[in-house]
Design a protein around this motif. Structure first.
Motif, PDB file in Angstrom:
ATOM      1  N   TYR A  81       0.824  -1.212   0.000  1.00  0.00           N
ATOM      2  CA  TYR A  81       0.000   0.000   0.000  1.00  0.00           C
ATOM      3  C   TYR A  81       0.855   1.258   0.000  1.00  0.00           C
ATOM      4  O   TYR A  81       0.624   2.180  -0.796  1.00  0.00           O
ATOM      5  N   LEU A  82       1.846   1.320   0.860  1.00  0.00           N
ATOM      6  CA  LEU A  82       2.685   2.517   0.940  1.00  0.00           C
ATOM      7  C   LEU A  82       3.438   2.761  -0.366  1.00  0.00           C
ATOM      8  O   LEU A  82       3.599   3.898  -0.805  1.00  0.00           O
ATOM      9  N   PHE A  83       3.882   1.679  -0.989  1.00  0.00           N
ATOM     10  CA  PHE A  83       4.578   1.815  -2.270  1.00  0.00           C
ATOM     11  C   PHE A  83       3.607   2.244  -3.371  1.00  0.00           C
ATOM     12  O   PHE A  83       3.885   3.170  -4.138  1.00  0.00           O
ATOM     13  N   ALA A  84       2.459   1.571  -3.447  1.00  0.00           N
ATOM     14  CA  ALA A  84       1.508   1.819  -4.528  1.00  0.00           C
ATOM     15  C   ALA A  84       0.931   3.229  -4.473  1.00  0.00           C
ATOM     16  O   ALA A  84       0.766   3.883  -5.509  1.00  0.00           O
ATOM     17  N   ARG A  85       0.634   3.724  -3.283  1.00  0.00           N
ATOM     18  CA  ARG A  85       0.059   5.059  -3.197  1.00  0.00           C
ATOM     19  C   ARG A  85       1.086   6.126  -3.584  1.00  0.00           C
ATOM     20  O   ARG A  85       0.728   7.212  -4.035  1.00  0.00           O
ATOM     21  N   THR A  86       2.377   5.811  -3.406  1.00  0.00           N
ATOM     22  CA  THR A  86       3.428   6.753  -3.772  1.00  0.00           C
ATOM     23  C   THR A  86       3.582   6.849  -5.281  1.00  0.00           C
ATOM     24  O   THR A  86       3.708   7.946  -5.832  1.00  0.00           O
ATOM     25  N   ILE A  87       3.560   5.697  -5.974  1.00  0.00           N
ATOM     26  CA  ILE A  87       3.767   5.743  -7.418  1.00  0.00           C
ATOM     27  C   ILE A  87       2.471   5.956  -8.197  1.00  0.00           C
ATOM     28  O   ILE A  87       2.498   6.161  -9.405  1.00  0.00           O
ATOM     29  N   GLY A  88       1.319   5.922  -7.523  1.00  0.00           N
ATOM     30  CA  GLY A  88       0.061   6.319  -8.152  1.00  0.00           C
ATOM     31  C   GLY A  88      -0.569   5.296  -9.069  1.00  0.00           C
ATOM     32  O   GLY A  88      -1.053   5.632 -10.147  1.00  0.00           O
ATOM     33  N   THR A  89      -0.609   4.033  -8.641  1.00  0.00           N
ATOM     34  CA  THR A  89      -1.206   2.975  -9.462  1.00  0.00           C
ATOM     35  C   THR A  89      -2.623   2.626  -8.999  1.00  0.00           C
ATOM     36  O   THR A  89      -3.153   1.572  -9.342  1.00  0.00           O
ATOM     37  N   SER A  90      -3.251   3.489  -8.243  1.00  0.00           N
ATOM     38  CA  SER A  90      -4.537   3.167  -7.621  1.00  0.00           C
ATOM     39  C   SER A  90      -5.663   3.042  -8.647  1.00  0.00           C
ATOM     40  O   SER A  90      -5.658   3.660  -9.712  1.00  0.00           O
TER      41      SER A  90
END
Length: 398
Positions: free
Chosen positions: A236-245
């Motif tokens: 979650y922390l990685f995904a929210r940073t790179i914007g793949t939501s």
């Protein structure tokens, strides 16, 4: 987050329908769309506490949104997972489920029969960052332990596999992962969270391309990863940073799709078994694999870990690439597309499409021959699907 889920004790069909975001002041029956990029706070202290993650509240849609949270909660219920995160595509889910759990020098052990884009990630992208992968033959699963190195971090598998519909013994692989302290990740796309629950079989993380049977109608792209909370927090922390939501609209569509997943997949499986039985006895079919045909090499394992056989059939046409091309061109009802899991029956030639960038020797080693056809059986009347396949098979001889 803020999802009504007081349905413990009810069957999963009921929970999939009745788990939804808390109603607003308008008392709506169906969850509305939350098309907002951000959320407001009552005061500065609340805002600080939310961003410090001391208080659970939606703050920014790249992080969470009521629609995505509802979708995640439902899949977690199906998969019996502690937490999850939703992505824009299935491959975003695969990538983000791996990268934050790895570092330069780590090693992956994976089954050789995996989706072409996942294979590309393992073979082309990760090595540039110092992460290498060793592959095991699905027919020699007892050789897996020999591939494990001191720096092995992840054991990765698909079951059923894409596109050859092979079945892996997930309990066996889960035991190996536990023995060697590996993170066991399973791509469960073909089985759906209804037909198979890898976490119960020993997996730590489960990935889905929600674009497929979860959506079920070829409308939107999406992906989701669920599993143990300790791993999902890093993802979650990685995904929210790179914007793949996942977008709120697509999440809303996919959440509604889960309400009908079981009835749809039941019919997909019923149709697929009937079509598979027809193909198995056709003189122009060289080989066929469908998990719930007794002729499937891993039939007994499939029966143990899946509720039904799914909707994907892999079969080979006699006559090689020319016969395969004639067959595809002759289809009039079935769609020619690289997607799968649609309400419409779809036929794909993996060697020239989804796995076209896999080296020829690797394709042959994993059973992706030039005459291999991947058939995603839809919800049409099975007699009509068979009628179209029959006339196309007749023309494949020409």
């Amino acid at each position: 987050m803020s999802t009504e889920n007081n349905k413990e004790g009810y069957c999963i069909e009921t929970q999939a329908i009745r788990t939804q975001t808390e109603r607003s002041q308008f008392n709506e029956h169906s969850t509305p769309l939350y098309l907002t990029s951000s959320f407001v706070f009552d005061d500065a202290e609340t805002m600080r506490a939310v961003f410090a993650e001391e208080v659970e509240q939606h703050s920014y849609t790249r992080y969470t949104n009521p629609n995505t949270s509802e979708f995640v909660d439902k899949v977690c219920l199906f998969e019996k997972a502690e937490a999850g995160y939703a992505f824009a595509t299935g491959m975003a889910a695969v990538y983000c489920s791996l990268f934050p759990l790895l570092k330069a020098g780590d090693h992956i052990v994976s089954c050789s029969n995996i989706f072409g884009s996942t294979r590309g990630l393992f073979s082309n992208t990760f090595p540039e960052w110092g992460v290498n992968t060793s592959y095991f033959d699905i027919n020699q699963i007892n050789e897996v332990e020999k591939l494990i190195q001191p720096n092995t971090k992840i054991l990765f598998a698909e079951s059923p596999t894409n596109p050859s519909v092979d079945i892996l013994d997930l309990v066996y692989l889960g035991a190996i992962a536990k023995k060697h302290n590996l993170i066991f990740i399973v791509d469960n796309t073909f089985a759906t969270p209804y037909l198979q629950n890898p976490i119960e079989l020993g997996a730590h993380i489960v990935v889905h391309s929600a674009t497929k049977l979860i959506d079920g109608q070829g409308r939107v792209c999406g992906g989701i990863t669920v599993g143990y909370k300790e791993y999902i927090e890093k993802i979650y922390l990685f995904a929210r940073t790179i914007g793949t939501s996942l977008s709120p609209f697509n999440a809303w569509v996919l959440s509604k799709s889960l309400e009908t997943l079981i009835v749809r997949v039941d019919k997909h499986c019923e149709n697929a078994l009937e079509v598979a039985q027809y193909l198995e006895n056709h003189p122009e079919v060289e080989f066929i694999k469908y998990p719930f045909l007794p002729s499937h090499p891993q039939y007994e394992i499939a029966k143990q870990q899946m509720k039904q056989g799914g909707n994907i059939i892999a079969f080979g046409i006699k006559g090689g690439i020319d016969a395969g091309r004639n067959f595809l061109n002759a289809l009039t009802l079935c769609s020619k597309s690289a997607n799968l899991g649609d309400s419409r029956t779809i036929v794909t030639h993996p060697a020239s499409t989804t796995h076209s960038k896999v080296p020829q020797e690797e394709k042959l080693a994993t059973g992706i021959t030039d005459n291999l056809i991947r058939l995603s059986v839809g919800l049409e009347n099975p007699k009509d699907i068979i009628r179209d396949l029959e006339q196309a098979l007749q023309q494949s001889e020409q």
